[in-house]
Write an enzyme that holds these catalytic residues in place. Structure first.
Site, PDB file in Angstrom:
ATOM      1  CB  CYS A 196       8.408  66.097  53.795  1.00 23.80           C
ATOM      2  SG  CYS A 196      10.044  66.765  53.737  1.00 23.80           S
ATOM      3  CD  GLU A 253      12.331  63.680  54.327  1.00 23.40           C
ATOM      4  OE1 GLU A 253      11.174  63.626  54.813  1.00 23.40           O
ATOM      5  OE2 GLU A 253      12.684  64.493  53.471  1.00 23.40           O
ATOM      6  CB  THR A 304      13.464  61.118  44.600  1.00 25.32           C
ATOM      7  OG1 THR A 304      13.507  60.992  43.167  1.00 25.32           O
ATOM      8  CG2 THR A 304      14.823  60.731  45.163  1.00 25.32           C
ATOM      9  CD1 TRP A 360       4.664  63.116  43.688  1.00 25.75           C
ATOM     10  CD2 TRP A 360       4.371  65.269  44.257  1.00 25.75           C
ATOM     11  NE1 TRP A 360       3.692  63.166  44.665  1.00 25.75           N
ATOM     12  CE2 TRP A 360       3.492  64.469  45.028  1.00 25.75           C
ATOM     13  CE3 TRP A 360       4.357  66.655  44.446  1.00 25.75           C
ATOM     14  CZ2 TRP A 360       2.608  65.011  45.969  1.00 25.75           C
ATOM     15  CZ3 TRP A 360       3.481  67.187  45.386  1.00 25.75           C
ATOM     16  CH2 TRP A 360       2.624  66.379  46.134  1.00 25.75           C
ATOM     17  CE  LYS A 415       9.973  55.327  40.582  1.00 24.16           C
ATOM     18  NZ  LYS A 415       8.869  56.247  40.244  1.00 24.16           N
ATOM     19  CD  GLU A 464       2.949  64.553  54.682  1.00 30.76           C
ATOM     20  OE1 GLU A 464       2.964  63.382  54.276  1.00 30.76           O
ATOM     21  OE2 GLU A 464       3.976  65.245  54.789  1.00 30.76           O
TER      22      GLU A 464
HETATM   23  N1  NAI Z   1       7.434  63.248  52.470  1.00 27.79           N
HETATM   24  C1  NAI Z   1       7.450  63.731  51.282  1.00 27.79           C
HETATM   25  O1  NAI Z   1       8.361  64.439  50.905  1.00 27.79           O
HETATM   26  C2  NAI Z   1       6.370  63.363  50.351  1.00 27.79           C
HETATM   27  C3  NAI Z   1       5.130  62.969  50.788  1.00 27.79           C
HETATM   28  N2  NAI Z   1       4.158  62.657  49.900  1.00 27.79           N
HETATM   29  C4  NAI Z   1       2.846  62.274  50.382  1.00 27.79           C
HETATM   30  O2  NAI Z   1       2.503  61.079  49.752  1.00 27.79           O
HETATM   31  C5  NAI Z   1       1.243  61.192  49.119  1.00 27.79           C
HETATM   32  C6  NAI Z   1       1.211  60.333  47.888  1.00 27.79           C
HETATM   33  O3  NAI Z   1       2.086  60.832  46.905  1.00 27.79           O
HETATM   34  P1  NAI Z   1       2.828  59.840  45.940  1.00 27.79           P
HETATM   35  O4  NAI Z   1       3.407  60.566  44.816  1.00 27.79           O
HETATM   36  O5  NAI Z   1       1.924  58.691  45.643  1.00 27.79           O
HETATM   37  O6  NAI Z   1       4.034  59.394  46.906  1.00 27.79           O
HETATM   38  P2  NAI Z   1       4.821  58.050  46.958  1.00 27.79           P
HETATM   39  O7  NAI Z   1       5.449  57.954  48.285  1.00 27.79           O
HETATM   40  O8  NAI Z   1       3.984  56.916  46.543  1.00 27.79           O
HETATM   41  O9  NAI Z   1       5.950  58.287  45.850  1.00 27.79           O
HETATM   42  C7  NAI Z   1       7.299  58.554  46.114  1.00 27.79           C
HETATM   43  C8  NAI Z   1       8.166  57.714  45.207  1.00 27.79           C
HETATM   44  O10 NAI Z   1       7.992  56.342  45.508  1.00 27.79           O
HETATM   45  C9  NAI Z   1       7.689  55.613  44.318  1.00 27.79           C
HETATM   46  N3  NAI Z   1       6.872  54.452  44.668  1.00 27.79           N
HETATM   47  C10 NAI Z   1       5.526  54.372  44.801  1.00 27.79           C
HETATM   48  N4  NAI Z   1       5.156  53.128  45.118  1.00 27.79           N
HETATM   49  C11 NAI Z   1       6.269  52.384  45.192  1.00 27.79           C
HETATM   50  C12 NAI Z   1       6.537  51.022  45.491  1.00 27.79           C
HETATM   51  N5  NAI Z   1       5.549  50.161  45.779  1.00 27.79           N
HETATM   52  N6  NAI Z   1       7.816  50.597  45.498  1.00 27.79           N
HETATM   53  C13 NAI Z   1       8.824  51.455  45.223  1.00 27.79           C
HETATM   54  N7  NAI Z   1       8.628  52.740  44.915  1.00 27.79           N
HETATM   55  C14 NAI Z   1       7.371  53.219  44.907  1.00 27.79           C
HETATM   56  C15 NAI Z   1       7.001  56.643  43.462  1.00 27.79           C
HETATM   57  O11 NAI Z   1       6.994  56.263  42.118  1.00 27.79           O
HETATM   58  C16 NAI Z   1       7.842  57.866  43.735  1.00 27.79           C
HETATM   59  O12 NAI Z   1       9.028  57.831  42.974  1.00 27.79           O
HETATM   60  C17 NAI Z   1       1.101  62.668  48.856  1.00 27.79           C
HETATM   61  O13 NAI Z   1      -0.229  63.006  48.769  1.00 27.79           O
HETATM   62  C18 NAI Z   1       1.765  63.246  50.043  1.00 27.79           C
HETATM   63  O14 NAI Z   1       0.867  63.342  51.103  1.00 27.79           O
HETATM   64  C19 NAI Z   1       4.411  62.692  48.577  1.00 27.79           C
HETATM   65  C20 NAI Z   1       5.627  63.064  48.074  1.00 27.79           C
HETATM   66  C21 NAI Z   1       6.677  63.485  48.948  1.00 27.79           C
HETATM   67  C1  NM2 Z   2      13.301  72.643  52.982  1.00 30.87           C
HETATM   68  N1  NM2 Z   2      12.914  72.510  51.619  1.00 30.87           N
HETATM   69  C2  NM2 Z   2      11.628  73.115  51.496  1.00 30.87           C
HETATM   70  C3  NM2 Z   2      13.870  73.148  50.748  1.00 30.87           C
HETATM   71  C4  NM2 Z   2      12.916  71.127  51.219  1.00 30.87           C
HETATM   72  C5  NM2 Z   2      11.911  70.258  51.879  1.00 30.87           C
HETATM   73  C6  NM2 Z   2      12.199  68.831  51.570  1.00 30.87           C
HETATM   74  C7  NM2 Z   2      11.017  67.943  51.522  1.00 30.87           C
HETATM   75  O1  NM2 Z   2       9.886  68.371  51.304  1.00 30.87           O
HETATM   76  O2  NM2 Z   2      11.261  66.737  51.630  1.00 30.87           O
END
Ligand code: NAI
Ligand code: NM2
Ligand code: NA
Length: 504
Positions: free
Chosen positions: A295, A260, A159, A161, A185, A394
């Site tokens: 997101c 997601e 998940t 941050w 995790k 994004e």
């Molecule tokens: N769609 C969403 O809700 C999110 C999108 N993002 C986007 O992603 C960009 C990067 O943020 P990050 O924190 O680096 O996101 P990330 O997608 O790398 O991290 C999300 C989770 O995946 C884990 N992770 C990272 N690399 C992994 C691997 N190789 N294998 C398994 N797990 C792994 C991380 O430790 C964290 O728990 C942000 O700048 C943002 O644009 C970030 C967080 C949430």
């Molecule tokens: C809708 N909200 C803002 C409560 C959650 C959005 C979930 C996400 O960023 O993955």
């Protein structure tokens, strides 16, 4: 200001119902994005710890105190967790804000949502008992059948941050409701509240190993979880590139995943809206809530040309009114972004937009009055064309880009002009038009005359590059169930397919 001296607990990994030091004993600093200070540290799990946690989870499934529970029994645990979260709400919310930069108001709302999500899945766990075994009529005299809904097994939940505890709970609650044993995790950038969930599980006496919490770096802790042969499924929320890596790792073992992954969601505003202020506030909320780190943020405003100038004027006035401050200050509505890396990334998107010829209508910089912390002003960018990075990628920060349209067809084309497909919003009082947009938007979530409201009962997820699978609602529970058909031959007659030896 809330009490910023809430002590940061020093925790270990939560495995098999106990706090356990990581095998390699490594720790990762916790940084408060509002002050850039190190305020504590979290344990850093590696593949060795993943093995131990998977073993603890498998044991839990094999033990009667978890593996043979009814949904009603599991519901009691979920309700006890919900009650503890509410009891500790003020401390948890403060910890969430200190760790992630989220405004205290939003952190407190997240804790209510966390408790609400556990309550919701407690209800679904109870309902599962009567749905566990469903007879199926085969119209046959020789066979009798039924279908079982069983827990899928050991599941890995990885998940992000941006809503550190809430995004974890969207997966933890249905996984436990289903009767799975889970390994969570969370993101290394904000893990405090997920570790506190471990303490809550200990306090309420959740059977050991039903939920294990491994903090650590993505490749070191998340990677081994995704590729572990005894993990039956991975549910992931986060970035596209990481989602792709997880899917690749899981594919080697044909392990199911649900992903997601972010978006670049549109909000389309028509000239028939009654009230520019109401639409302006939703537009603001759609991109500046949680400092744009959502997101489903509606980060592309598509506004009808004949009201564009009046609408942008309202939008600017509303934006100027947003209080940017330390997230623990009263009435703060925009805190810092989560990390130094995210801060650099957001500012780079803004400078790239400028060099590609877009206009920074407002914001674009660090607020003058804040010398420390990863703060970025709420930013609105115009003179955007569809080949620009700012239109396509994004940002995950408080940055809105704007385009105008004349006709409905043009608006739909712009709205769908993205590789992503998570959410989309339309603002119009024409009911038929809203129906046309509901059909035309290529997304998993549609908002009409609003942006972002989210309910536990409704499916959450996208299409295209925003991923697949759904969190929340009954779909969230189905993610963690194995559907097993059972067919019994009830006739006394032989099959009579082969030649019987007794007739030789
Ligand atoms: N769609 C969403 O809700 C999110 C999108 N993002 C986007 O992603 C960009 C990067 O943020 P990050 O924190 O680096 O996101 P990330 O997608 O790398 O991290 C999300 C989770 O995946 C884990 N992770 C990272 N690399 C992994 C691997 N190789 N294998 C398994 N797990 C792994 C991380 O430790 C964290 O728990 C942000 O700048 C943002 O644009 C970030 C967080 C949430
Ligand atoms: C809708 N909200 C803002 C409560 C959650 C959005 C979930 C996400 O960023 O993955
Ligand atoms: Na942090």
């Amino acid at each position: 200001m809330a009490n910023r001296n809430v002590p940061i607990p020093r925790r270990q990994l939560y495995i098999g119902g106990e706090w356990r030091e990581p095998v390699k004993k490594n720790r990762i600093p916790i940084i408060n994005p509002a002050t850039e200070e190190i305020i504590g540290d979290i344990p850093a799990a590696t593949a060795e710890d993943v093995d131990i946690a998977v073993e603890a989870a498998r044991k839990a499934i094999g033990r009667d105190d978890w593996g043979s529970t009814t949904g009603a029994q599991r519901a009691k645990y979920l309700r006890a967790i919900a009650a503890k979260v509410l009891e500790k709400k003020s401390v948890l919310a403060t910890l969430e804000s200190l760790d992630s930069g989220k405004t205290l108001y939003e952190s407190a709302a997240d804790m209510d949502d966390v408790a609400g999500c556990f309550e919701y899945y407690a209800g679904l766990a109870e309902a599962l008992d009567s749905r566990r075994k469903t007879p199926v009529n085969l119209n046959s005299d020789s066979y009798k059948s039924y279908v079982l809904r069983e827990p899928l097994g050991v599941v890995g939940l990885i998940t992000p941050w941006n809503y550190p505890l809430l995004m974890a709970i969207w997966k933890v609650a249905p996984a436990l409701a289903a009767g799975c044993a889970a390994i969570l995790k969370p993101s290394e950038l904000a893990s405090i509240t997920c570790l506190e969930l471990g303490e809550i599980c200990r306090e309420i006496g959740l059977p050991s190993g039903a939920l294990n919490i491994l903090t650590g770096l993505g490749p070191e802790a998340g990677g081994p979880l995704a590729s572990h042969p005894h993990v039956d499924k991975i549910s992931f929320t986060g970035s596209g590139p990481t989602g792709s890596k997880i899917m690749t790792a899981a594919a080697q073992l044909v392990k199911p995943v649900s992903l997601e992954l972010g978006g670049k969601s549109p909000i389309v505003v028509f000239d028939d809206i009654d009230n520019l202020d109401i639409a302006a506030e939703w537009t603001l909320f759609g991109i500046f809530a949680n400092t744009g780190q959502v997101c489903s943020a509606t980060s592309r405003l598509i506004v009808q040309e004949n009201i564009a100038s009046a609408f942008m004027d309202r939008l600017l006035k509303w934006t100027k009114n947003i209080k940017i401050s330390d997230p623990l200050e009263e009435d703060c509505k925009l805190g810092p972004v989560v990390s130094a890396g995210q801060y650099e990334k957001v500012l780079k998107f803004i400078s790239n937009a400028k060099s590609e010829g877009a206009t920074i209508l407002c914001g674009g910089e660090r607020p003058q009055h804040l010398k420390k912390g990863y703060y970025v002003q709420p930013t609105i960018i115009t003179d955007v064309n569809t080949s620009m990075e700012i239109w396509k990628e994004e940002v995950f920060g408080p940055v809105l880009c704007v385009k105008t349209f004349k006709t409905e067809e043009e608006a739909i084309e712009l709205a769908n002009d993205t590789k992503y497909g998570l959410g989309a919003a339309v603002m119009s009082k024409d009911v038929k038009r809203c129906e046309r947009f509901t059909k035309a938007f290529q997304t998993g979530i549609i908002w009409i005359n609003c942006s972002q409201p989210t309910f536990n009962q409704l499916p959450w997820g996208g299409k295209k590059r925003s991923g697949f699978g759904r969190d929340l609602g009954e779909w969230g529970l189905e993610n963690f169930l194995n559907i097993k058909q059972v067919t019994e031959y009830t006739s006394a007659e032989p099959l009579a397919f082969y030649k019987s030896p007794s007739k030789n």
